[in-house]
Motif scaffolding. Structure first.
Motif, PDB file in Angstrom:
ATOM      1  N   ASN A   1       0.813  -1.210   0.000  1.00 19.20           N
ATOM      2  CA  ASN A   1       0.000   0.000   0.000  1.00 19.20           C
ATOM      3  C   ASN A   1       0.850   1.265   0.000  1.00 19.20           C
ATOM      4  O   ASN A   1       0.559   2.216  -0.721  1.00 19.20           O
TER       5      ASN A   1
ATOM      6  N   ASN B   1      -5.964  -4.390 -14.663  1.00 21.62           N
ATOM      7  CA  ASN B   1      -6.575  -4.737 -13.374  1.00 21.62           C
ATOM      8  C   ASN B   1      -7.288  -3.565 -12.702  1.00 21.62           C
ATOM      9  O   ASN B   1      -7.057  -3.245 -11.539  1.00 21.62           O
ATOM     10  N   LEU B   2      -8.176  -2.941 -13.467  1.00 23.22           N
ATOM     11  CA  LEU B   2      -9.021  -1.895 -12.868  1.00 23.22           C
ATOM     12  C   LEU B   2     -10.354  -2.527 -12.465  1.00 23.22           C
ATOM     13  O   LEU B   2     -10.752  -3.552 -13.012  1.00 23.22           O
ATOM     14  N   LEU B   3     -11.035  -1.927 -11.498  1.00 21.97           N
ATOM     15  CA  LEU B   3     -12.366  -2.418 -11.119  1.00 21.97           C
ATOM     16  C   LEU B   3     -13.384  -1.877 -12.115  1.00 21.97           C
ATOM     17  O   LEU B   3     -13.558  -0.663 -12.234  1.00 21.97           O
TER      18      LEU B   3
ATOM     19  N   MET C   1     -16.235   0.794 -11.380  1.00 20.62           N
ATOM     20  CA  MET C   1     -15.912   2.062 -10.727  1.00 20.62           C
ATOM     21  C   MET C   1     -15.319   3.047 -11.726  1.00 20.62           C
ATOM     22  O   MET C   1     -14.655   2.657 -12.673  1.00 20.62           O
TER      23      MET C   1
ATOM     24  N   LEU D   1      -8.559   3.840  -4.649  1.00 17.13           N
ATOM     25  CA  LEU D   1      -8.499   2.562  -3.929  1.00 17.13           C
ATOM     26  C   LEU D   1      -7.343   2.439  -2.917  1.00 17.13           C
ATOM     27  O   LEU D   1      -7.580   2.130  -1.743  1.00 17.13           O
ATOM     28  N   PRO D   2      -6.099   2.692  -3.334  1.00 17.13           N
ATOM     29  CA  PRO D   2      -5.007   2.549  -2.351  1.00 17.13           C
ATOM     30  C   PRO D   2      -5.169   3.530  -1.183  1.00 17.13           C
ATOM     31  O   PRO D   2      -4.779   3.216  -0.065  1.00 17.13           O
TER      32      PRO D   2
ATOM     33  N   ILE E   1      -7.984   4.480   0.172  1.00 19.18           N
ATOM     34  CA  ILE E   1      -8.971   3.943   1.114  1.00 19.18           C
ATOM     35  C   ILE E   1      -8.253   3.108   2.155  1.00 19.18           C
ATOM     36  O   ILE E   1      -8.449   3.269   3.362  1.00 19.18           O
ATOM     37  N   TYR E   2      -7.375   2.214   1.655  1.00 21.21           N
ATOM     38  CA  TYR E   2      -6.718   1.291   2.579  1.00 21.21           C
ATOM     39  C   TYR E   2      -5.581   1.958   3.324  1.00 21.21           C
ATOM     40  O   TYR E   2      -5.047   1.409   4.291  1.00 21.21           O
TER      41      TYR E   2
ATOM     42  N   GLY F   1      -6.202   4.792   4.669  1.00 20.47           N
ATOM     43  CA  GLY F   1      -6.950   5.454   5.730  1.00 20.47           C
ATOM     44  C   GLY F   1      -7.245   6.924   5.493  1.00 20.47           C
ATOM     45  O   GLY F   1      -7.561   7.646   6.424  1.00 20.47           O
TER      46      GLY F   1
ATOM     47  N   LEU G   1     -12.625  10.863   2.786  1.00 18.55           N
ATOM     48  CA  LEU G   1     -13.289  11.016   1.494  1.00 18.55           C
ATOM     49  C   LEU G   1     -12.739  12.186   0.667  1.00 18.55           C
ATOM     50  O   LEU G   1     -12.376  12.034  -0.497  1.00 18.55           O
TER      51      LEU G   1
ATOM     52  N   ARG H   1      -8.995  11.948  -0.330  1.00 18.81           N
ATOM     53  CA  ARG H   1      -8.847  10.907  -1.334  1.00 18.81           C
ATOM     54  C   ARG H   1      -9.177  11.435  -2.718  1.00 18.81           C
ATOM     55  O   ARG H   1      -8.411  11.278  -3.671  1.00 18.81           O
TER      56      ARG H   1
END
Ligand SMILES: Nc1ncnc2c1ncn2[C@@H]1O[C@H](COP(=O)(O)OP(=O)(O)O)[C@@H](O)[C@H]1O
Ligand SMILES: [Mg+2]
Lengths: 239, 401
Positions: free
Chosen positions: A88, A99-101, A104, A112-113, A115-116, A118, A121, A124
């Motif tokens: 991360n 490898n995208l979602l 979204m 995404l990174p 979010i993890y 921390g 909103l 980010r």
């Protein structure tokens, strides 16, 4: 961090896959050091173990034996969650298949990174937007991957790899699924990142792509066969 | 990653598959509403029975034919209720005559019969009893009068109608003096009872027709009474009256041929039966809730498989095991909690609707239990898929097609 310090130290990396009793030796004792700020290409034919090596350096996988030090830290003893934290914060991975979602937007994918990591909103969205602008997709932040060209999708993936400001960028055949024009765009972005002082390891099996780097490591059947500097190639005006 | 973010992710996941989420919830909705509805009916019947039996008056006990046994501690009832029936009018007389503490003994012989008036006809409960009935049961006559001792002795075919029967056959007009027929025998209506309200166990006290017990014996071709009410002189005398009643009857009958029941005993027996029934219904409904839970697990497992690549991507960019598992647990819990809430609402509505033809009473414990059971089922059945998802190998997950 001084530019000469080793960011990646790979020692005697061995990776053996066991499939129904058959052993596949994907890596047979690979060792190298990569210093901060270097741009290294890893070359080799299909099946030579390039992706396996990248996954191990990227802390996505563990070697059967041998060790990887990232930023001076031994990764062997780390738990899965500690490896996740390294992925991360210190590593940005760019895959051949993006490898995208799919459901979204580009913005959400890049977030995404964060979010993890921390982040809240607002922070980010702000950072993800900035990073997308930096790869030239400021106008496309609300597009879904299916609404973007391959080159644009790979640029979203690069933005995602960059957004958490990692010290190491790993790109596994990032141009493999792209036409030559999009591939060139992606390579110029990677070069730009290198110019900003980031450390990049790039996997490819095409020489003209590999020559964007300063150093080329060639592997064959899981072993390093050569490790050369290509400073002269770049000075020939390829950039 | 904070919990708010986990909720955002989980809700996003559910919203992406609205139809599937809704169908999965349906399983829980059906389970929860079934629990609420069935338990509320059970509780309603139980409450009704209590009201009914308490309504007997506190100094009244009952003598029933046959042997009804209470096994202490086992919470079970058994016996041969009504199988051997030897209660007769002689016993009523004996109770009245010999019981020093017995103020009144009231015979009851009841059975169904077809009632006809002009072109109207339907089945009613015919109750053969004695003139003391309105006083003992605290159930007075509204119009006309109850039958007299003379009419009982003289086997006069007179009858007193319950409110519902009177309304059904005569509407607003006064039935007193009219001639009706019960099982093709002509009867003269001499009175109408007051309104008493619905009772438990399918007995509607207003849906009865009262006739002299002797006439009922002829009508139904039996000497045997359905039960005898025994009224003690006072509330303090109830126990003594019971002992006396037992002694008096034991001289005339085998001890297996009758049972003297205190109100509490009767209440206990019936409530145990209904309680067991309620538990059984609740248990069956809980099984459907469990099936709903398995539905959640099933769909979560499908979802994990479908989203293997997504999980791989999330892990590749730094998601920890906790980040992945909490997302799936919250998804499963959300399904079950929303399902549970909707189920409670539907179950409560159903129980309100059921109230028009069945006694039903929503109990707080069934609502709380069903809700937490549903939520628990969601968490329980969400944990395994979540565990599976969070322990996927990132490389294998990324390779998954
Ligand atoms: N998960 C796996 N299970 C079994 N064998 C594997 C697995 N991943 C890679 N291999 C094998 O390891 C060797 C190296 O693969 P890889 O690292 O993907 O090569 P490259 O990226 O250079 O094409 C190949 O022979 C491949 O078949
Ligand atoms: Mg590869």
């Amino acid at each position: 961090m001084s530019p000469t310090e080793e960011l990646v130290k790979a020692r005697d990396l061995v990776k053996i896959y066991r499939l129904e009793g058959v052993e596949v030796h994907a890596l047979r004792g690979v060792a190298f050091d990569i210093r901060c700020g270097e741009f290294v290409s890893i070359m080799g034919p299909s099946g030579s173990g390039k992706s396996t090596l990248m996954h191990i350096i990227g802390c996505l996988d563990r070697p059967t034996s041998g060790s990887v030090l990232i930023d001076g830290q031994e990764t062997k003893e780390l738990t899965d969650n500690e490896l996740a934290a390294i992925r991360n914060k210190k590593i940005g991975f760019v895959f051949q298949t993006f490898n995208l979602l799919p459901r979204m937007s580009a913005l959400k994918n890049v977030e995404l990174p964060l979010i993890y990591a921390g982040f809240g909103l607002g922070e980010r969205a702000r950072r993800a937007k900035e990073t997308l602008e930096a790869v030239g997709l400021g106008e496309r932040i609300n597009h879904r991957p299916s609404q973007l060209s391959g080159g644009q999708q790979q640029r979203v993936a690069i933005a995602r790899a960059l957004v958490n400001d990692p010290s190491l960028i790993l790109a596994d055949e990032p141009t493999g699924n792209l036409d030559s024009k999009s591939g060139a765009e992606v390579m110029s972005i990677l070069e730009g990142l290198h110019d900003q002082g980031r450390t990049i390891i790039l996997v490819t099996h095409e020489l003209y792509v590999a020559e964007h780097a300063q150093r080329i490591i060639r592997i064959l059947d899981g072993e390093i066969v050569s490790d050369e500097w290509v400073e002269n190639c770049r000075s020939l005006g390829r950039r | 990653m904070d919990i708010l973010e986990s909720f955002r992710l989980a809700l996003g996941g559910l919203a992406a598959n609205k139809m599937r989420s809704a169908l999965t919830m349906l399983g829980v909705i059906i389970g929860v509403s079934a629990v609420i509805l069935l338990v509320s009916i059970g509780s309603g019947v139980k409450a009704d029975i209590s009201r009914e039996i308490m309504g007997l008056g506190s100094n009244v006990t009952m003598v029933l034919p046959g042997k009804i046994e209470m096994h202490p501690g086992a919470g079970q009832t058994g016996g041969s209720l009504g199988l051997v029936n030897k209660l007769a009018l002689d016993h009523v007389e004996a109770l009245k005559r010999e019981g020093a503490h017995i103020k009144e003994a009231l015979p009851i012989l009841s059975s169904a019969a077809s009632m006809r008036y002009t072109n109207l006809s339907r089945t009613v409960d015919v109750v053969g009893t004695a003139p003391e009935y309105p006083a003992v049961r605290n159930f007075p006559v509204a119009e006309g009068r109850f039958f007299s001792a003379g009419e009982v002795g003289g086997l006069r075919r007179v009858c007193v109608l319950g409110q519902t029967v009177a309304e059904d056959f005569f509407g607003d007009s006064n039935p007193v003096g009219e001639r009706i027929s019960l099982s093709d025998q002509k009867f003269t209506v001499i009175g109408v009872m007051t309104e008493k309200g619905g009772g438990a166990m399918g007995i509607n006290l207003d849906d009865q027709v009262f006739v002299p017990v002797t006439v009922a014996q002829n009508l139904f071709g039996t000497e045997n009474l359905s039960l005898i009410f025994v009224e003690a002189a006072s509330q303090a005398d109830v126990d003594l009256a019971m002992v006396e009643a037992k002694r008096i009857l034991a001289r005339r009958l085998d001890e297996n041929d009758f049972t003297v029941l205190a109100q509490e005993e009767l209440l206990g027996i019936l409530q145990t039966v209904v309680g067991t029934l309620t538990l059984m219904l609740g248990g069956i409904a809980s099984i459907s809730l469990l099936v709903g839970g398995i539905g959640i697990m099933n769909i979560m497992l499908v979802s994990v498989t479908e989203r293997t690549r997504e999980i791989g991507i999330r892990k590749a960019v730094g998601a920890k095991t906790y980040d992945i598992s909490i997302q799936f647990v919250i998804e499963a819990t959300t399904l079950s909690v929303i399902g549970g809430t909707v189920g409670i609402i539907l179950g409560a509505l159903g129980s309100l609707v059921a109230r028009s033809f069945l006694p039903s009473q929503i109990t707080a414990w069934s609502v709380v239990l069903a809700f937490f059971f549903a939520a628990g089922v969601g968490i329980f059945f969400g944990v395994y898929p979540a565990y599976k998802a969070s322990h996927l190998d990132p490389i294998e997950a990324l390779r998954y097609e």
